[in-house]
Every structure is written in structure tokens, then in C-alpha cells.
Write a protein that holds these residues in place. Sequence first.
Motif, PDB file in Angstrom:
ATOM      1  N   LYS A 177      -9.895  -4.562  -6.840  1.00 54.77           N
ATOM      2  CA  LYS A 177     -10.080  -5.060  -8.204  1.00 54.77           C
ATOM      3  C   LYS A 177      -8.759  -5.221  -8.945  1.00 54.77           C
ATOM      4  O   LYS A 177      -8.662  -5.981  -9.882  1.00 54.77           O
ATOM      5  CB  LYS A 177     -10.989  -4.112  -9.015  1.00 54.77           C
ATOM      6  CG  LYS A 177     -12.344  -3.897  -8.433  1.00 54.77           C
ATOM      7  CD  LYS A 177     -13.219  -5.074  -8.696  1.00 54.77           C
ATOM      8  CE  LYS A 177     -14.617  -4.806  -8.152  1.00 54.77           C
ATOM      9  NZ  LYS A 177     -15.519  -5.873  -8.452  1.00 54.77           N
ATOM     10  N   VAL A 178      -7.738  -4.464  -8.510  1.00 51.91           N
ATOM     11  CA  VAL A 178      -6.416  -4.506  -9.130  1.00 51.91           C
ATOM     12  C   VAL A 178      -5.388  -4.586  -8.018  1.00 51.91           C
ATOM     13  O   VAL A 178      -5.519  -3.923  -6.990  1.00 51.91           O
ATOM     14  CB  VAL A 178      -6.158  -3.234  -9.976  1.00 51.91           C
ATOM     15  CG1 VAL A 178      -4.755  -3.231 -10.520  1.00 51.91           C
ATOM     16  CG2 VAL A 178      -7.162  -3.108 -11.088  1.00 51.91           C
ATOM     17  N   CYS A 179      -4.372  -5.378  -8.224  1.00 52.97           N
ATOM     18  CA  CYS A 179      -3.289  -5.471  -7.248  1.00 52.97           C
ATOM     19  C   CYS A 179      -1.974  -5.292  -7.982  1.00 52.97           C
ATOM     20  O   CYS A 179      -1.674  -6.019  -8.926  1.00 52.97           O
ATOM     21  CB  CYS A 179      -3.310  -6.822  -6.545  1.00 52.97           C
ATOM     22  SG  CYS A 179      -2.068  -6.944  -5.270  1.00 52.97           S
ATOM     23  N   MET A 221      -7.883  -0.119  -7.110  1.00 61.75           N
ATOM     24  CA  MET A 221      -6.968  -0.717  -6.144  1.00 61.75           C
ATOM     25  C   MET A 221      -7.586  -0.689  -4.739  1.00 61.75           C
ATOM     26  O   MET A 221      -7.482  -1.661  -4.002  1.00 61.75           O
ATOM     27  CB  MET A 221      -5.624   0.006  -6.149  1.00 61.75           C
ATOM     28  CG  MET A 221      -4.840  -0.298  -7.393  1.00 61.75           C
ATOM     29  SD  MET A 221      -3.154   0.325  -7.513  1.00 61.75           S
ATOM     30  CE  MET A 221      -3.142   1.823  -6.644  1.00 61.75           C
ATOM     31  N   ARG A 222      -8.246   0.400  -4.394  1.00 61.94           N
ATOM     32  CA  ARG A 222      -8.892   0.498  -3.078  1.00 61.94           C
ATOM     33  C   ARG A 222     -10.004  -0.536  -2.910  1.00 61.94           C
ATOM     34  O   ARG A 222     -10.246  -1.044  -1.834  1.00 61.94           O
ATOM     35  CB  ARG A 222      -9.452   1.900  -2.858  1.00 61.94           C
ATOM     36  CG  ARG A 222      -8.426   2.894  -2.371  1.00 61.94           C
ATOM     37  CD  ARG A 222      -9.048   4.200  -1.941  1.00 61.94           C
ATOM     38  NE  ARG A 222      -9.409   5.052  -3.074  1.00 61.94           N
ATOM     39  CZ  ARG A 222      -8.554   5.824  -3.724  1.00 61.94           C
ATOM     40  NH1 ARG A 222      -7.286   5.850  -3.371  1.00 61.94           N
ATOM     41  NH2 ARG A 222      -8.947   6.589  -4.713  1.00 61.94           N
ATOM     42  N   LEU A 232       0.829  -1.199   0.000  1.00 55.72           N
ATOM     43  CA  LEU A 232       0.000   0.000   0.000  1.00 55.72           C
ATOM     44  C   LEU A 232       0.869   1.256   0.000  1.00 55.72           C
ATOM     45  O   LEU A 232       0.561   2.231  -0.687  1.00 55.72           O
ATOM     46  CB  LEU A 232      -0.932   0.013   1.210  1.00 55.72           C
ATOM     47  CG  LEU A 232      -2.056  -1.013   1.194  1.00 55.72           C
ATOM     48  CD1 LEU A 232      -2.815  -0.978   2.509  1.00 55.72           C
ATOM     49  CD2 LEU A 232      -2.987  -0.787   0.026  1.00 55.72           C
ATOM     50  N   TYR A 233       1.965   1.233   0.755  1.00 52.79           N
ATOM     51  CA  TYR A 233       2.862   2.378   0.803  1.00 52.79           C
ATOM     52  C   TYR A 233       3.516   2.610  -0.551  1.00 52.79           C
ATOM     53  O   TYR A 233       3.552   3.735  -1.062  1.00 52.79           O
ATOM     54  CB  TYR A 233       3.920   2.171   1.885  1.00 52.79           C
ATOM     55  CG  TYR A 233       4.881   3.323   2.008  1.00 52.79           C
ATOM     56  CD1 TYR A 233       4.436   4.549   2.484  1.00 52.79           C
ATOM     57  CD2 TYR A 233       6.212   3.191   1.640  1.00 52.79           C
ATOM     58  CE1 TYR A 233       5.305   5.625   2.592  1.00 52.79           C
ATOM     59  CE2 TYR A 233       7.085   4.254   1.747  1.00 52.79           C
ATOM     60  CZ  TYR A 233       6.623   5.462   2.224  1.00 52.79           C
ATOM     61  OH  TYR A 233       7.481   6.526   2.326  1.00 52.79           O
ATOM     62  N   VAL A 234       4.005   1.537  -1.174  1.00 54.47           N
ATOM     63  CA  VAL A 234       4.619   1.656  -2.495  1.00 54.47           C
ATOM     64  C   VAL A 234       3.591   2.131  -3.511  1.00 54.47           C
ATOM     65  O   VAL A 234       3.866   2.978  -4.351  1.00 54.47           O
ATOM     66  CB  VAL A 234       5.252   0.306  -2.927  1.00 54.47           C
ATOM     67  CG1 VAL A 234       5.648   0.320  -4.387  1.00 54.47           C
ATOM     68  CG2 VAL A 234       6.448  -0.003  -2.054  1.00 54.47           C
ATOM     69  N   THR A 235       2.366   1.590  -3.423  1.00 57.65           N
ATOM     70  CA  THR A 235       1.296   2.008  -4.324  1.00 57.65           C
ATOM     71  C   THR A 235       1.006   3.489  -4.147  1.00 57.65           C
ATOM     72  O   THR A 235       0.838   4.219  -5.119  1.00 57.65           O
ATOM     73  CB  THR A 235       0.029   1.168  -4.052  1.00 57.65           C
ATOM     74  OG1 THR A 235       0.355  -0.195  -4.238  1.00 57.65           O
ATOM     75  CG2 THR A 235      -1.084   1.549  -4.975  1.00 57.65           C
ATOM     76  N   TRP A 236       0.948   3.948  -2.889  1.00 64.70           N
ATOM     77  CA  TRP A 236       0.700   5.358  -2.624  1.00 64.70           C
ATOM     78  C   TRP A 236       1.820   6.218  -3.208  1.00 64.70           C
ATOM     79  O   TRP A 236       1.555   7.265  -3.800  1.00 64.70           O
ATOM     80  CB  TRP A 236       0.584   5.597  -1.116  1.00 64.70           C
ATOM     81  CG  TRP A 236       0.357   7.031  -0.782  1.00 64.70           C
ATOM     82  CD1 TRP A 236      -0.822   7.706  -0.802  1.00 64.70           C
ATOM     83  CD2 TRP A 236       1.358   7.988  -0.415  1.00 64.70           C
ATOM     84  NE1 TRP A 236      -0.619   9.017  -0.455  1.00 64.70           N
ATOM     85  CE2 TRP A 236       0.706   9.217  -0.222  1.00 64.70           C
ATOM     86  CE3 TRP A 236       2.726   7.911  -0.238  1.00 64.70           C
ATOM     87  CZ2 TRP A 236       1.394  10.370   0.152  1.00 64.70           C
ATOM     88  CZ3 TRP A 236       3.408   9.062   0.130  1.00 64.70           C
ATOM     89  CH2 TRP A 236       2.743  10.271   0.323  1.00 64.70           C
ATOM     90  N   LEU A 237       3.066   5.767  -3.059  1.00 61.90           N
ATOM     91  CA  LEU A 237       4.191   6.526  -3.614  1.00 61.90           C
ATOM     92  C   LEU A 237       4.090   6.607  -5.135  1.00 61.90           C
ATOM     93  O   LEU A 237       4.350   7.657  -5.717  1.00 61.90           O
ATOM     94  CB  LEU A 237       5.524   5.875  -3.225  1.00 61.90           C
ATOM     95  CG  LEU A 237       5.992   6.064  -1.800  1.00 61.90           C
ATOM     96  CD1 LEU A 237       7.285   5.296  -1.574  1.00 61.90           C
ATOM     97  CD2 LEU A 237       6.180   7.537  -1.484  1.00 61.90           C
ATOM     98  N   GLY A 238       3.703   5.509  -5.777  1.00 60.43           N
ATOM     99  CA  GLY A 238       3.555   5.506  -7.226  1.00 60.43           C
ATOM    100  C   GLY A 238       2.471   6.464  -7.678  1.00 60.43           C
ATOM    101  O   GLY A 238       2.646   7.223  -8.640  1.00 60.43           O
ATOM    102  N   GLU A 239       1.352   6.438  -6.978  1.00 57.62           N
ATOM    103  CA  GLU A 239       0.251   7.349  -7.325  1.00 57.62           C
ATOM    104  C   GLU A 239       0.689   8.792  -7.131  1.00 57.62           C
ATOM    105  O   GLU A 239       0.413   9.661  -7.962  1.00 57.62           O
ATOM    106  CB  GLU A 239      -0.966   7.031  -6.460  1.00 57.62           C
ATOM    107  CG  GLU A 239      -2.161   7.893  -6.782  1.00 57.62           C
ATOM    108  CD  GLU A 239      -3.368   7.591  -5.909  1.00 57.62           C
ATOM    109  OE1 GLU A 239      -4.273   8.439  -5.874  1.00 57.62           O
ATOM    110  OE2 GLU A 239      -3.403   6.520  -5.270  1.00 57.62           O
ATOM    111  N   GLU A 298      -9.175   6.421 -11.597  1.00 61.61           N
ATOM    112  CA  GLU A 298      -9.833   5.136 -11.818  1.00 61.61           C
ATOM    113  C   GLU A 298      -8.989   3.986 -11.282  1.00 61.61           C
ATOM    114  O   GLU A 298      -9.511   3.076 -10.619  1.00 61.61           O
ATOM    115  CB  GLU A 298     -10.113   4.921 -13.306  1.00 61.61           C
ATOM    116  CG  GLU A 298     -11.208   5.794 -13.861  1.00 61.61           C
ATOM    117  CD  GLU A 298     -11.404   5.611 -15.362  1.00 61.61           C
ATOM    118  OE1 GLU A 298     -11.026   4.555 -15.906  1.00 61.61           O
ATOM    119  OE2 GLU A 298     -11.937   6.534 -15.991  1.00 61.61           O
ATOM    120  N   LEU A 299      -7.696   4.007 -11.547  1.00 57.78           N
ATOM    121  CA  LEU A 299      -6.806   2.952 -11.075  1.00 57.78           C
ATOM    122  C   LEU A 299      -6.737   2.932  -9.550  1.00 57.78           C
ATOM    123  O   LEU A 299      -6.811   1.871  -8.920  1.00 57.78           O
ATOM    124  CB  LEU A 299      -5.407   3.117 -11.671  1.00 57.78           C
ATOM    125  CG  LEU A 299      -4.375   2.071 -11.283  1.00 57.78           C
ATOM    126  CD1 LEU A 299      -4.841   0.665 -11.671  1.00 57.78           C
ATOM    127  CD2 LEU A 299      -3.037   2.388 -11.931  1.00 57.78           C
TER     128      LEU A 299
END
Length: 70
Positions: free
Chosen positions: A67-69, A63-64, A13-20, A58-59
Motif C-alpha cells: 500500500k506504501v512504497c 509496506m508489506r 526492502l533492506y533499506v526499509t528494514w534498516l529504517g524501521e 501500521e506503516l
Amino acid sequence: MKLIFFNCIVNNLYVTWLGERAIRECIDEGRAVADKCSGPERSVILQICDELDELTKELADMMRRGKVCL
């Protein structure tokens, strides 16, 4: 084992947040460039930024909802 699994979820989740956040910063930079342009160039850059912003939203929403990981 549960602790390792939980740690992986939190780290993902942290890495995903950084990417976003990085994508949103790029979009902001694109808008800043567009502000320095005029005419059709400005319109095209702003349109691309708007499209990227919408796709990012949308992505993130998918993810939240799980639907996508990534």
C-alpha cells in the motif's frame, strides 16, 4: 533488466528494514529515558513512544501489503 529490477526491490526492502529498525531503536531509547523520569514527564514520554510504536507498526504493515512504497 529483470535482474536490475529484482535487485532494486531487494535493496529497497533492506533499506526499509534498516529504517524501521532505526525507528524502533529510537523508541526503545525513549522508553529508557522515560524509565529514568517520574511523574508527568514519564507518562508523556511513554505515551509518545506508544504512539510512535503503533504508527511504525501500521506503516510496516502497509509496506508489506504494498500500500506504501518508500
